[in-house]
Scaffold this motif. Structure first.
Motif, PDB file in Angstrom:
ATOM      1  N   ALA A  53      -0.931   2.821   5.083  1.00 45.10           N
ATOM      2  CA  ALA A  53      -0.577   1.870   6.136  1.00 45.10           C
ATOM      3  C   ALA A  53      -0.055   2.662   7.324  1.00 45.10           C
ATOM      4  CB  ALA A  53       0.475   0.882   5.645  1.00 45.10           C
ATOM      5  N   VAL A  54       0.032   1.971   8.465  1.00 47.58           N
ATOM      6  CA  VAL A  54       0.557   2.591   9.684  1.00 47.58           C
ATOM      7  C   VAL A  54       1.666   1.697  10.236  1.00 47.58           C
ATOM      8  CG1 VAL A  54       0.051   3.267  12.065  1.00 47.58           C
ATOM      9  CG2 VAL A  54      -1.632   3.686  10.289  1.00 47.58           C
ATOM     10  N   VAL A  97      -6.390  -0.119   7.677  1.00 51.38           N
ATOM     11  CA  VAL A  97      -5.189  -0.186   6.835  1.00 51.38           C
ATOM     12  C   VAL A  97      -4.216  -1.197   7.448  1.00 51.38           C
ATOM     13  CG1 VAL A  97      -5.411   2.194   6.020  1.00 51.38           C
ATOM     14  CG2 VAL A  97      -4.061   1.709   8.089  1.00 51.38           C
ATOM     15  N   PRO A  98      -3.270  -1.705   6.652  1.00 53.58           N
ATOM     16  CA  PRO A  98      -2.250  -2.602   7.213  1.00 53.58           C
ATOM     17  C   PRO A  98      -1.431  -1.893   8.294  1.00 53.58           C
ATOM     18  CG  PRO A  98      -2.217  -2.660   4.809  1.00 53.58           C
ATOM     19  CD  PRO A  98      -3.110  -1.524   5.193  1.00 53.58           C
ATOM     20  N   VAL A  99      -0.952  -2.680   9.260  1.00 52.43           N
ATOM     21  CA  VAL A  99      -0.182  -2.123  10.373  1.00 52.43           C
ATOM     22  C   VAL A  99       1.127  -2.902  10.513  1.00 52.43           C
ATOM     23  CG1 VAL A  99      -0.108  -1.681  12.852  1.00 52.43           C
ATOM     24  CG2 VAL A  99      -2.250  -1.372  11.601  1.00 52.43           C
ATOM     25  N   GLY A 100       2.248  -2.192  10.456  1.00 54.57           N
ATOM     26  CA  GLY A 100       3.554  -2.769  10.754  1.00 54.57           C
ATOM     27  C   GLY A 100       3.865  -2.546  12.224  1.00 54.57           C
ATOM     28  N   PHE A 101       4.560  -3.500  12.840  1.00 56.25           N
ATOM     29  CA  PHE A 101       4.695  -3.454  14.303  1.00 56.25           C
ATOM     30  C   PHE A 101       6.057  -3.980  14.737  1.00 56.25           C
ATOM     31  CE2 PHE A 101       3.451  -5.444  18.544  1.00 56.25           C
ATOM     32  CZ  PHE A 101       3.298  -4.229  19.201  1.00 56.25           C
ATOM     33  N   ALA A 287       4.762  -2.777   5.592  1.00 59.10           N
ATOM     34  CA  ALA A 287       3.479  -3.470   5.818  1.00 59.10           C
ATOM     35  C   ALA A 287       2.518  -3.289   4.664  1.00 59.10           C
ATOM     36  CB  ALA A 287       2.831  -2.961   7.110  1.00 59.10           C
ATOM     37  N   ASP A 288       2.734  -2.266   3.851  1.00 56.06           N
ATOM     38  CA  ASP A 288       1.778  -1.935   2.780  1.00 56.06           C
ATOM     39  C   ASP A 288       1.833  -2.947   1.647  1.00 56.06           C
ATOM     40  OD1 ASP A 288      -0.113  -0.592   1.320  1.00 56.06           O
ATOM     41  OD2 ASP A 288       1.285   0.946   0.595  1.00 56.06           O
TER      42      ASP A 288
END
Length: 288
Positions: A53-54, A97-101, A287-288
């Motif tokens: 994830a990012v 990939v999932p992205v946290g923001f 986010a993962d």
């Protein structure tokens, strides 16, 4: 398991790969130019890093409302070319990939809450004083968003009669950022902050503005810790001056064990300027 982290700033993009323990395995820095140029560098950097994830801690304003059509966008930013840019959607699409923001300052606060001086603190604020002024807020262990996200740098604090400078904010003539950011110091005194370290009058006025803002935040948000970061706060002589102003302007009204021990209540960032990228790493994990 490895995660990607992006501390997205108006001048540079810090990218890193780290593990679930907050240990960085690799890092790169790219200039923030146009979206097409900058994002290509970021995507190329992460493509073969085997990340799950990012996390992106981003300059703004940004849209953090997941129900919004423009969630994940940089919105009305003064950074030319980045207005209404879908940074989350672009990164997610390119890397799969999932992205946290979140905002850059919320990211810094999250870094301090996870790995630094706010660990175990349920309610805290992080203020960065540098090229701009911004703030992240944590309430009951959660980062505050609300209608948009806190814009603590644009709280109106009033220009001092003795101040011969002018606000550098294009929107407000008496906001915190306009009167106390790095560019404001340079505009008022004709030199960058790091060349004025020995000029007592510079820091007395700066502390007056910062201390005033912190009292306002204390009254509104009731934080259990106030963390100050950013380039201007590398001037360590500011901290005792700020605490003195805070004490004078609070005038004993908020009287708790915390406000009676200002050396532990108003503190410098503790992670050697890595609080933002560490916060982005935690956003990726979440986010993962």
């Amino acid at each position: 398991m490895n995660y990607g982290a992006i501390e997205a700033g108006g001048t540079k993009m810090v990218c890193a790969v780290g593990d679930e323990n907050g240990k960085f395995l690799d890092r790169a820095i790219f200039p923030t130019t146009t979206p097409s140029e900058t994002i290509k560098l970021i995507i190329d950097y992460f493509k073969n890093k085997d990340i799950s994830a990012v996390g992106i801690a981003c300059f703004g304003p940004v849209d953090l409302d997941k129900s919004s059509k423009t969630y994940g966008y940089i919105t009305s930013t003064p950074k030319r070319g980045w207005e209404n840019f879908d940074i989350v959607g672009t990164v997610k699409r390119e890397l799969g990939v999932p992205v946290g923001f979140d905002t850059d300052v919320n990211g810094s606060l999250l870094g301090e809450a996870t790995y630094g001086c706010a660990k175990g603190v349920s309610d805290a604020i992080y203020i960065t004083v540098g090229t701009g002024i911004g703030g992240g807020v944590m309430v009951n262990g959660k980062l505050l968003h609300g209608m948009l996200h806190p814009e603590l740098g644009h709280m109106r604090i009033g220009k001092r009669d003795s101040d011969q400078g002018k606000s550098v904010c294009p929107f407000h003539d008496d906001c915190f950022e306009g009167l106390a950011s790095g560019p404001s110091i340079e505009s008022r005194w004709g030199k960058k902050a790091d060349l004025l370290a020995d000029d007592e009058s510079v820091w007395k006025l700066e502390a007056e503005y910062i201390g005033t803002a912190l009292v306002n935040y204390c009254m509104c948000l009731s934080p259990k810790k106030i963390i100050l970061g950013g380039g201007v706060m590398h001037q360590k002589q500011l901290f005792p001056l700020i605490r003195k102003v805070f004490k004078e302007k609070n005038n004993g009204y908020i009287s708790t064990e915390l406000t009676r021990n200002l050396d532990e209540y108003i503190v410098p960032a503790s992670l050697n300027d890595d609080q933002g990228i560490l916060g982005a790493l935690k956003l990726a994990m979440d986010a993962d």
